[in-house]
Design a protein around this motif. Structure first.
Motif, mmCIF file in Angstrom:
data_model
loop_
_atom_site.group_PDB
_atom_site.id
_atom_site.type_symbol
_atom_site.label_atom_id
_atom_site.label_comp_id
_atom_site.label_asym_id
_atom_site.label_seq_id
_atom_site.Cartn_x
_atom_site.Cartn_y
_atom_site.Cartn_z
ATOM 1 N N MET A 46 10.430 18.029 -1.381
ATOM 2 C CA MET A 46 10.956 16.971 -0.532
ATOM 3 C C MET A 46 9.832 16.282 0.234
ATOM 4 N N ILE A 47 8.845 17.044 0.660
ATOM 5 C CA ILE A 47 7.718 16.462 1.383
ATOM 6 C C ILE A 47 6.941 15.522 0.461
ATOM 7 N N THR A 48 6.795 15.914 -0.799
ATOM 8 C CA THR A 48 6.058 15.077 -1.751
ATOM 9 C C THR A 48 6.764 13.748 -1.965
ATOM 10 N N ILE A 49 8.078 13.772 -2.084
ATOM 11 C CA ILE A 49 8.836 12.540 -2.280
ATOM 12 C C ILE A 49 8.723 11.635 -1.060
ATOM 13 N N SER A 50 8.822 12.215 0.136
ATOM 14 C CA SER A 50 8.711 11.385 1.345
ATOM 15 C C SER A 50 7.293 10.846 1.513
ATOM 16 N N ALA A 51 6.269 11.601 1.096
ATOM 17 C CA ALA A 51 4.898 11.100 1.187
ATOM 18 C C ALA A 51 4.675 9.945 0.215
ATOM 19 N N ILE A 52 5.197 10.070 -1.003
ATOM 20 C CA ILE A 52 5.070 8.984 -1.984
ATOM 21 C C ILE A 52 5.826 7.752 -1.511
ATOM 22 N N LEU A 53 7.028 7.947 -0.982
ATOM 23 C CA LEU A 53 7.819 6.823 -0.483
ATOM 24 C C LEU A 53 7.150 6.158 0.718
ATOM 25 N N THR A 54 6.547 6.950 1.599
ATOM 26 C CA THR A 54 5.818 6.395 2.735
ATOM 27 C C THR A 54 4.639 5.554 2.266
ATOM 28 N N GLY A 55 3.874 6.079 1.306
ATOM 29 C CA GLY A 55 2.745 5.317 0.767
ATOM 30 C C GLY A 55 3.189 4.045 0.091
ATOM 31 N N LEU A 56 4.297 4.098 -0.638
ATOM 32 C CA LEU A 56 4.810 2.904 -1.306
ATOM 33 C C LEU A 56 5.262 1.849 -0.296
ATOM 34 N N LEU A 57 5.958 2.285 0.756
ATOM 35 C CA LEU A 57 6.402 1.339 1.786
ATOM 36 C C LEU A 57 5.219 0.695 2.505
ATOM 37 N N VAL A 58 4.216 1.487 2.844
ATOM 38 C CA VAL A 58 3.049 0.942 3.547
ATOM 39 C C VAL A 58 2.259 0.012 2.636
ATOM 40 N N ALA A 59 2.124 0.358 1.356
ATOM 41 C CA ALA A 59 1.400 -0.505 0.418
ATOM 42 C C ALA A 59 2.115 -1.839 0.236
ATOM 43 N N ALA A 99 8.629 12.933 8.362
ATOM 44 C CA ALA A 99 8.068 13.948 7.469
ATOM 45 C C ALA A 99 7.108 14.865 8.220
ATOM 46 N N ALA A 100 6.479 14.366 9.273
ATOM 47 C CA ALA A 100 5.564 15.196 10.051
ATOM 48 C C ALA A 100 6.308 16.303 10.800
ATOM 49 N N GLY A 101 7.594 16.125 11.026
ATOM 50 C CA GLY A 101 8.388 17.144 11.704
ATOM 51 C C GLY A 101 8.878 18.230 10.773
ATOM 52 N N ARG A 102 8.353 18.272 9.560
ATOM 53 C CA ARG A 102 8.712 19.264 8.541
ATOM 54 C C ARG A 102 10.180 19.169 8.168
ATOM 55 N N LEU A 103 10.425 18.919 6.928
ATOM 56 C CA LEU A 103 11.785 18.757 6.437
ATOM 57 C C LEU A 103 12.335 20.104 5.961
ATOM 58 N N THR A 104 12.389 21.043 6.843
ATOM 59 C CA THR A 104 12.904 22.366 6.496
ATOM 60 C C THR A 104 14.318 22.512 7.020
ATOM 61 N N PRO A 105 15.155 23.197 6.272
ATOM 62 C CA PRO A 105 16.511 23.409 6.788
ATOM 63 C C PRO A 105 16.480 24.418 7.929
ATOM 64 N N GLY A 106 17.244 24.142 8.916
ATOM 65 C CA GLY A 106 17.279 25.046 10.070
ATOM 66 C C GLY A 106 18.528 24.786 10.886
ATOM 67 N N ALA A 107 18.792 25.665 11.805
ATOM 68 C CA ALA A 107 19.951 25.507 12.674
ATOM 69 C C ALA A 107 19.699 24.386 13.674
ATOM 70 N N ALA A 108 20.771 23.878 14.198
ATOM 71 C CA ALA A 108 20.644 22.848 15.229
ATOM 72 C C ALA A 108 19.906 23.422 16.428
ATOM 73 N N VAL A 122 6.197 3.917 8.753
ATOM 74 C CA VAL A 122 5.690 4.760 9.839
ATOM 75 C C VAL A 122 6.787 5.690 10.342
ATOM 76 N N ASN A 123 8.016 5.202 10.427
ATOM 77 C CA ASN A 123 9.128 6.065 10.841
ATOM 78 C C ASN A 123 9.326 7.212 9.853
ATOM 79 N N LEU A 124 9.218 6.921 8.577
ATOM 80 C CA LEU A 124 9.355 7.973 7.571
ATOM 81 C C LEU A 124 8.207 8.975 7.656
ATOM 82 N N ALA A 125 7.007 8.499 7.964
ATOM 83 C CA ALA A 125 5.872 9.406 8.127
ATOM 84 C C ALA A 125 6.064 10.322 9.336
ATOM 85 N N ILE A 126 6.584 9.785 10.427
ATOM 86 C CA ILE A 126 6.855 10.607 11.611
ATOM 87 C C ILE A 126 7.934 11.641 11.295
#
Length: 120
Positions: free
Chosen positions: A1-14, A45-54, A39-43
């Motif tokens: 999931m992190i890889t997809i968000s990183a690629i999408l972030t790079g594509l949006l910025v490009a 993704a920086a918060g780690r897209l891990t499943p967790g409790a609220a 930039v919002n997507l990069a922020i």
């Protein structure tokens, strides 16, 4: 999931940089919107897209047994979305006014505020 968000972030910025390098102001505005979303997507993704409790405490202030999600990037994103929308609305209003005043959106032809170059 992190890889997809990183690629999408790079594509949006490009795409945003490509649009912002155009001489057309409307393309610049859409590039600014894409850059804000990248930039919002990069922020996010920086918060780690891990499943967790609220991120809520249990009864008596006890921590949940599962890992908690980090709420800070989500709070920053809400603020960034509101600021980005306000900036987009302001720039769009300026672009509409420039179109009414100049009759076009070509940034290279909008030179009324710049002094004339001396021909001598």
């Amino acid at each position: 999931m992190i890889t997809i968000s990183a690629i999408l972030t790079g594509l949006l910025v490009a795409c945003a940089v490509w649009l912002m390098l155009s001489a057309n102001l409307l393309r610049f505005v859409f590039g600014l919107l894409l850059l804000s979303n990248g930039v919002n997507l990069a922020i996010f993704a920086a918060g780690r897209l891990t499943p967790g409790a609220a991120p809520l405490l249990g009864a008596g202030g006890a921590l949940p047994e599962a890992a908690m999600a980090n709420a800070l990037p989500q709070a920053l994103l809400l603020t960034a979305i509101v600021i980005g929308f306000g900036l987009f609305a302001f720039v769009l209003a300026l672009t509409m006014k420039a179109c009414r005043v100049f009759g076009h959106l070509d940034a290279d032809r909008m030179r009324l505020a710049e002094p004339e170059k001396d021909k001598a």
